[in-house]
Design a protein around this motif. Structure first.
Motif, PDB file in Angstrom:
ATOM      1  N   ALA A 142       0.829  -1.205   0.000  1.00  8.98           N
ATOM      2  CA  ALA A 142       0.000   0.000   0.000  1.00  8.98           C
ATOM      3  C   ALA A 142       0.861   1.251   0.000  1.00  8.98           C
ATOM      4  N   THR A 143       2.024   1.185   0.650  1.00  9.25           N
ATOM      5  CA  THR A 143       2.909   2.351   0.703  1.00  9.25           C
ATOM      6  C   THR A 143       4.070   2.214  -0.277  1.00  9.25           C
ATOM      7  N   GLY A 144       4.319   0.998  -0.744  1.00  7.53           N
ATOM      8  CA  GLY A 144       5.487   0.765  -1.596  1.00  7.53           C
ATOM      9  C   GLY A 144       6.785   0.793  -0.815  1.00  7.53           C
ATOM     10  N   LEU A 145       6.704   0.802   0.522  1.00  6.85           N
ATOM     11  CA  LEU A 145       7.916   0.928   1.333  1.00  6.85           C
ATOM     12  C   LEU A 145       8.444  -0.425   1.800  1.00  6.85           C
ATOM     13  N   GLY A 146       7.809  -1.510   1.322  1.00  6.67           N
ATOM     14  CA  GLY A 146       8.245  -2.841   1.729  1.00  6.67           C
ATOM     15  C   GLY A 146       9.704  -3.111   1.387  1.00  6.67           C
ATOM     16  N   ARG A 147      10.242  -2.388   0.405  1.00  7.85           N
ATOM     17  CA  ARG A 147      11.650  -2.573   0.025  1.00  7.85           C
ATOM     18  C   ARG A 147      12.606  -2.251   1.171  1.00  7.85           C
ATOM     19  N   PHE A 148      12.129  -1.473   2.151  1.00 11.08           N
ATOM     20  CA  PHE A 148      12.992  -1.126   3.289  1.00 11.08           C
ATOM     21  C   PHE A 148      12.764  -2.043   4.489  1.00 11.08           C
ATOM     22  N   GLY A 149      11.742  -2.874   4.429  1.00  8.38           N
ATOM     23  CA  GLY A 149      11.432  -3.744   5.565  1.00  8.38           C
ATOM     24  C   GLY A 149       9.981  -3.599   5.959  1.00  8.38           C
ATOM     25  N   ARG A 150       9.683  -4.025   7.172  1.00 10.47           N
ATOM     26  CA  ARG A 150       8.305  -3.998   7.639  1.00 10.47           C
ATOM     27  C   ARG A 150       7.844  -2.546   7.815  1.00 10.47           C
ATOM     28  N   VAL A 151       6.591  -2.271   7.469  1.00 14.68           N
ATOM     29  CA  VAL A 151       6.060  -0.901   7.549  1.00 14.68           C
ATOM     30  C   VAL A 151       5.125  -0.793   8.750  1.00 14.68           C
ATOM     31  N   ARG A 152       5.367   0.226   9.598  1.00 16.30           N
ATOM     32  CA  ARG A 152       4.502   0.431  10.765  1.00 16.30           C
ATOM     33  C   ARG A 152       4.073   1.893  10.807  1.00 16.30           C
TER      34      ARG A 152
END
Ligand code: SF4
Ligand code: SF4
Lengths: 312, 244
Positions: free
Chosen positions: A208-218
């Motif tokens: 949803a954020t596209g930030l999964g490339r950096f790890g888990r999103v919180r």
């Protein structure tokens, strides 16, 4: 999803009405229902009243009910529009069938078949309003339209058995439908719950954020400090233990109890069977309201990923 | 009509949002609220605005997330608004024709005079971009400032969405994604701009430019706590005085 009572009432009442209409037409075709004006006319009137009441209830959910007529225009793309069109068409078809049967007119058989077809189609389009929505995994599932149709059918059979009992009549074929369809409904509902409990959404907070490339999103800071439309409408969550309890009530009231009560007609005295048929129809309708409440309350929308990052 | 436009100019207007430079100041959200309170979709009603639980219509919401763990983790500010999708089911589910996608520039709009407030479009949007106006009974959403970008009463430099015009870090870029030479297309290509929830199949027009990974700073100072206290003499005395 927020369980709005107007929509729960709409889908259950109109589903029951269409089930009743379909069975009235089917058993008339098979020559198992009298074409008596009060019996058959009353039966079709009851079914149409349930449908009309449901449709009316659904307009309470609208922000601008006075413009509801506009909803008939976009049937090319919108399941909601198709549902509205079919629901309106079903009235003349059902009334034509009832009049033909009561006055013994030619062509009634064709109208009976049309009544069965439009009843099933309308319930299926109602279900497709929900089943077509990809952001809601619990709804975007083939068992949803199947369930809507089967539940409408079992409710129609139970109400037809009740209607016959009130007129001091009984028919083993109606009894068979009222006993067996809830068993089919039970299997469909259990299969549905199994599917949604074990399934997983492709979407996560990471996609949803596209930030999964950096790890888990919180989530760190929320965008607003009090609730908004999105959280009220789509952030509704029912506690797991409440849901489990309500699932039990739904199973018992909508499927197990009415099927057993309908079977009393096979063994009990006519008076006992009539009482059992009335209680069966009432229990089933209550059970289906609980089932429909859960259908909304347990559904999770992908927008909640942005707020709590919990799996949908 | 809620059918998607059959003839289009190919123009696909939208935003490229730079998550690397966004500082989460909410200026874009405030400017959006301000402009749209008087624009195409006005008013953006607030319920209980000065009370304990204000609840109002906004087209742009700024989330903040942590992504990754520990020293490798990032704090990312994340503006969320309508992405003006190429396959917007929010449009096709609408029973009235109130929701539509424009053939000339791809902007997704609501004709409020036709909306019955059934809310189905807000259920169909995976991104939570549509907000219902309870006071007016109709659905509202980002217009991509359709009443600014073509507005000949505004100086040419201001013919951009309000959110883009106010961003203090220039993290929002507006343009035609169908034109490979536009600034937004070049930014997207150069920075690896991506779609949100591509698995939904809505094909958003707006793109997000990912945060850049910060390289560890060579010879960085050790943390202050690790500094040993001065061992003796005047400095030790001074340290004790100051530590009191
Ligand atoms: S982001 Fe949502 S509201 Fe905007 S076009 Fe896509 S689906 Fe529709
Ligand atoms: S709320 Fe309005 S714009 Fe949205 S689907 Fe319903 S009628 Fe269409």
């Amino acid at each position: 999803m927020h369980p709005a009572y107007s929509v729960i009432l709409f889908t259950t009442a109109s589903g029951t009405g269409y089930g009743l209409l379909a069975f009235a037409a089917l058993f008339s075709l098979l020559g198992r229902l009298p074409g008596d004006a009060w019996f058959l006319g009353g039966l079709v009137a009851l079914a149409l009243a349930l449908i009309a009441g449901g449709l009316l209830s659904s307009t309470f959910h609208l922000g601008r009910p006075e413009r509801a007529w506009r909803a008939f225009s976009q049937w090319r793309t919108s399941w909601l529009s198709r549902e509205g069109v079919l629901a309106c068409l079903s009235f003349p078809v059902a009334l034509g069938f009832a009049a033909g049967r009561i006055f013994g007119l030619a062509g009634t058989a064709g109208l009976a078949v049309a009544t069965i077809a439009i009843s099933i189609a309308t319930v299926a389009t109602t279900a497709m309003i929900y089943a077509s929505l990809r952001p809601i995994r619990h709804w975007h599932h083939p068992l949803v339209p199947l369930g809507y149709v089967v539940f409408a059918g079992q409710a129609g059979a139970a109400w037809l058995q009740m209607w016959q009992a009130l007129w001091g009549r009984a028919d083993p074929m109606v009894t068979a439908a009222a006993v067996l369809l809830p068993a089919v409904g039970l299997i469909v509902k259990l299969a549905y719950w199994r599917a949604v409990d074990t399934g997983r959404a492709a979407s996560t907070a990471e996609t949803a954020t596209g930030l999964g490339r950096f790890g888990r999103v919180r989530p760190l800071d929320p965008p607003h400090t009090s609730a908004n439309y999105l959280l009220n409408e789509m952030g509704y969550r029912v506690a797991r233990r409440h849901a489990a309890k309500l699932r039990g009530y739904a199973l018992a009231l909508a499927f197990v109890v009415p099927s057993m009560l309908s079977a009393v007609a096979l063994v009990g005295s006519p008076g006992l069977a009539a009482t059992a048929a009335v209680v069966a129809a009432a229990a089933m309708s209550l059970g289906l309201v609980v089932e429909r409440w859960l259908f909304f309350a347990e559904a999770r929308h992908s927008v909640t990923l942005y707020y709590d990052a919990q799996p949908v | 009509m809620t059918s998607l436009p059959s003839t289009t100019t190919g123009v696909a207007l939208g935003l490229a949002i730079d998550l690397d430079s966004c500082v989460g100041c909410h200026a874009c959200a405030v400017a959006c609220k301000e402009w749209n309170s008087g624009g195409h979709a006005a008013p953006l009603t607030d319920l209980d605005p000065y009370g304990a639980a204000p609840n109002g219509v906004w087209f742009n919401r700024i989330h903040s997330y942590e992504a990754g763990e520990g020293g490798d983790g990032l704090t990312v500010h994340f503006p969320r608004s309508c992405l003006h999708c190429a396959e917007p089911a929010c449009v096709t589910v609408c029973p009235t024709g109130a929701s539509y996608k424009r053939g000339e520039d791809g902007i997704v709009l609501v004709d409020e005079s036709m909306c019955i407030g059934c809310k189905l479009c807000s259920w169909a949007c995976p991104y939570g971009a549509r907000e219902f106006d309870q006071a007016e009974g109709v659905m509202k959403k980002c217009t991509l400032c359709v009443d600014r970008i073509y507005n000949e009463n505004l100086p040419e430099a201001e013919r951009i969405p309000a959110c883009v015009s106010v961003c203090p870090t220039k993290s929002r870029h507006f343009g035609d994604f169908n034109d490979p030479d536009s600034s937004v297309s070049r930014l997207t290509a150069g920075r690896g701009g991506y779609d949100l929830m591509p698995e939904m199949g809505y094909r958003p027009t707006n793109k997000y430019l990912p945060p850049r990974r910060q390289a560890p700073v060579a010879g960085a100072l050790p943390p202050v706590e690790a500094e040993p206290a001065p061992a003796s003499g005047f400095l030790r005395w001074l340290d004790r005085i100051l530590s009191r």
